[in-house]
Design a protein around this motif. Structure first.
Motif, PDB file in Angstrom:
ATOM      1  N   LYS A   1       0.809  -1.219   0.000  1.00 13.22           N
ATOM      2  CA  LYS A   1       0.000   0.000   0.000  1.00 13.22           C
ATOM      3  C   LYS A   1       0.843   1.269   0.000  1.00 13.22           C
ATOM      4  N   GLY A   2       2.033   1.197   0.563  1.00 16.61           N
ATOM      5  CA  GLY A   2       2.894   2.364   0.596  1.00 16.61           C
ATOM      6  C   GLY A   2       2.631   3.310   1.750  1.00 16.61           C
ATOM      7  N   ALA A   3       1.529   3.107   2.474  1.00 19.12           N
ATOM      8  CA  ALA A   3       1.227   3.976   3.608  1.00 19.12           C
ATOM      9  C   ALA A   3       2.250   3.751   4.712  1.00 19.12           C
ATOM     10  N   LYS A   4       2.757   4.823   5.291  1.00 17.56           N
ATOM     11  CA  LYS A   4       3.754   4.706   6.359  1.00 17.56           C
ATOM     12  C   LYS A   4       3.057   4.421   7.687  1.00 17.56           C
ATOM     13  N   LEU A   5       3.407   3.297   8.283  1.00 20.29           N
ATOM     14  CA  LEU A   5       2.809   2.905   9.561  1.00 20.29           C
ATOM     15  C   LEU A   5       3.578   3.503  10.740  1.00 20.29           C
ATOM     16  N   LEU A   6       4.890   3.572  10.591  1.00 23.43           N
ATOM     17  CA  LEU A   6       5.759   4.175  11.599  1.00 23.43           C
ATOM     18  C   LEU A   6       6.759   5.059  10.875  1.00 23.43           C
ATOM     19  N   LYS A   7       6.972   6.257  11.384  1.00 27.74           N
ATOM     20  CA  LYS A   7       7.976   7.104  10.740  1.00 27.74           C
ATOM     21  C   LYS A   7       8.600   8.063  11.743  1.00 27.74           C
ATOM     22  N   ILE A   8       9.877   8.311  11.528  1.00 30.29           N
ATOM     23  CA  ILE A   8      10.603   9.261  12.363  1.00 30.29           C
ATOM     24  C   ILE A   8      10.381  10.656  11.787  1.00 30.29           C
ATOM     25  N   ILE A   9       9.961  11.575  12.652  1.00 26.03           N
ATOM     26  CA  ILE A   9       9.637  12.933  12.214  1.00 26.03           C
ATOM     27  C   ILE A   9      10.458  13.940  13.012  1.00 26.03           C
ATOM     28  N   LYS A  10      10.400  15.191  12.580  1.00 30.32           N
ATOM     29  CA  LYS A  10      11.185  16.246  13.221  1.00 30.32           C
ATOM     30  C   LYS A  10      10.592  16.655  14.565  1.00 30.32           C
ATOM     31  N   ASN A  11      11.469  16.935  15.516  1.00 32.53           N
ATOM     32  CA  ASN A  11      11.054  17.498  16.801  1.00 32.53           C
ATOM     33  C   ASN A  11      10.714  18.979  16.624  1.00 32.53           C
ATOM     34  N   PRO A  12       9.960  19.584  17.548  1.00 36.89           N
ATOM     35  CA  PRO A  12       9.346  18.988  18.733  1.00 36.89           C
ATOM     36  C   PRO A  12       7.952  18.439  18.421  1.00 36.89           C
ATOM     37  N   VAL A  13       7.424  17.639  19.329  1.00 38.16           N
ATOM     38  CA  VAL A  13       6.104  17.045  19.119  1.00 38.16           C
ATOM     39  C   VAL A  13       5.000  18.097  19.167  1.00 38.16           C
ATOM     40  N   THR A  14       5.242  19.212  19.833  1.00 36.68           N
ATOM     41  CA  THR A  14       4.210  20.243  19.982  1.00 36.68           C
ATOM     42  C   THR A  14       3.726  20.801  18.644  1.00 36.68           C
ATOM     43  N   GLN A  15       4.566  20.749  17.619  1.00 39.02           N
ATOM     44  CA  GLN A  15       4.157  21.294  16.325  1.00 39.02           C
ATOM     45  C   GLN A  15       3.103  20.436  15.633  1.00 39.02           C
ATOM     46  N   TYR A  16       2.916  19.202  16.123  1.00 36.09           N
ATOM     47  CA  TYR A  16       1.922  18.300  15.530  1.00 36.09           C
ATOM     48  C   TYR A  16       0.624  18.256  16.337  1.00 36.09           C
ATOM     49  N   LEU A  17       0.596  18.952  17.446  1.00 38.72           N
ATOM     50  CA  LEU A  17      -0.596  18.956  18.294  1.00 38.72           C
ATOM     51  C   LEU A  17      -1.600  19.984  17.786  1.00 38.72           C
TER      52      LEU A  17
END
Length: 255
Positions: free
Chosen positions: A159-175
């Protein structure tokens, strides 16, 4: 009556045959049917109610053993740990494994109301797709984490969908914007009952909860709005995950 008997018997046999031929859904079909509904748009992510769990201080680091890499743990690599002058008390990747199994198997996740991030003790931030199926066996989980740390992402087969991926810090930017950020800690002076606390702060809005994926000690929660204790007793990280998700399921009517 005599004329109706054979017809009824034939109809009954046909129904019985259909019932017998009906196949039980496979595990894959059941899992597919229960796939989580993931918020897609920025509006959905910012405004719709959901629980965001950050597993903080997780011990996920690889170590070179012979000709291969393994997930560093106190139970398997104590000689290497001592040789490098480190303490093994919190080198417990099994804690993260237990938490992920509990969280991703929860009805809350199946209902599309849960998002999980992992922030490791080495400052690596991992985003977990709600559709991810974490291996039940620890050794397979460990191999998966080593692969993730090397390749930076794990994709679904075909499927190509990413199940786990390393992303840029900090986590607050994704909240979500304005999301309340709460740290769960036994040492907090504020003891609350989870069933009463969550409806007061997150009845119809997103909330982020930070849970330490460690055996002992504190994790950095300086970016949180407040810290609370949801029990007067020390609990495992997986136990805290269960208590938090259970409270949110009751609050949002997920069964």
């Amino acid at each position: 009556m005599d004329g109706a008997g054979p017809a009824s018997a034939a109809a009954g046999a046909a129904v019985s045959s259909i019932v017998k031929r009906k196949k039980k859904p496979s595990d894959a079909e059941i899992e597919s049917y229960r796939q989580p509904k993931i918020p897609r748009t920025l509006s959905e992510k910012d405004s719709e109610k959901r629980l965001i769990v950050v597993l903080e201080g997780a011990s996920l680091e690889s170590v070179n053993v012979g000709k291969s890499y393994q997930l560093l743990s106190a139970s398997d690599h104590m000689n290497i740990i001592k040789k490098n002058g480190r303490e093994g008390i919190n080198l417990r990747p099994d804690i993260t494994h237990q938490c992920l199994l509990m969280l991703l198997d929860s009805p809350l996740n199946k209902a599309g109301l849960l998002q999980v991030y992992i922030h490791t003790s080495k400052n690596v931030l991992i985003e977990v797709n709600p559709a991810t199926r974490i291996p039940r066996v620890y050794n397979r989980f460990a191999s998966l984490m080593v692969q993730l740390l090397k390749e930076l992402s794990i994709s679904a087969k075909g499927k190509g969908a990413k199940l786990l991926k390393i992303i840029k810090n900090p986590v607050t930017q994704y909240l979500p914007t304005g999301c309340r950020k709460v740290a769960m800690t036994y040492s907090s002076d504020k003891l609350v009952k989870a069933a009463d606390y969550f409806p007061k702060v997150a009845l119809d809005v997103p909330i982020a909860v930070v849970i330490g994926a460690v055996a002992h000690g504190q994790v950095d929660t300086s970016w949180c709005d407040e810290d609370v204790a949801i029990s007067g007793y020390a609990m495992s990280a997986a136990g805290v995950c269960a208590k938090v998700t259970g409270a949110c399921e009751d609050m949002w009517g997920v069964h």
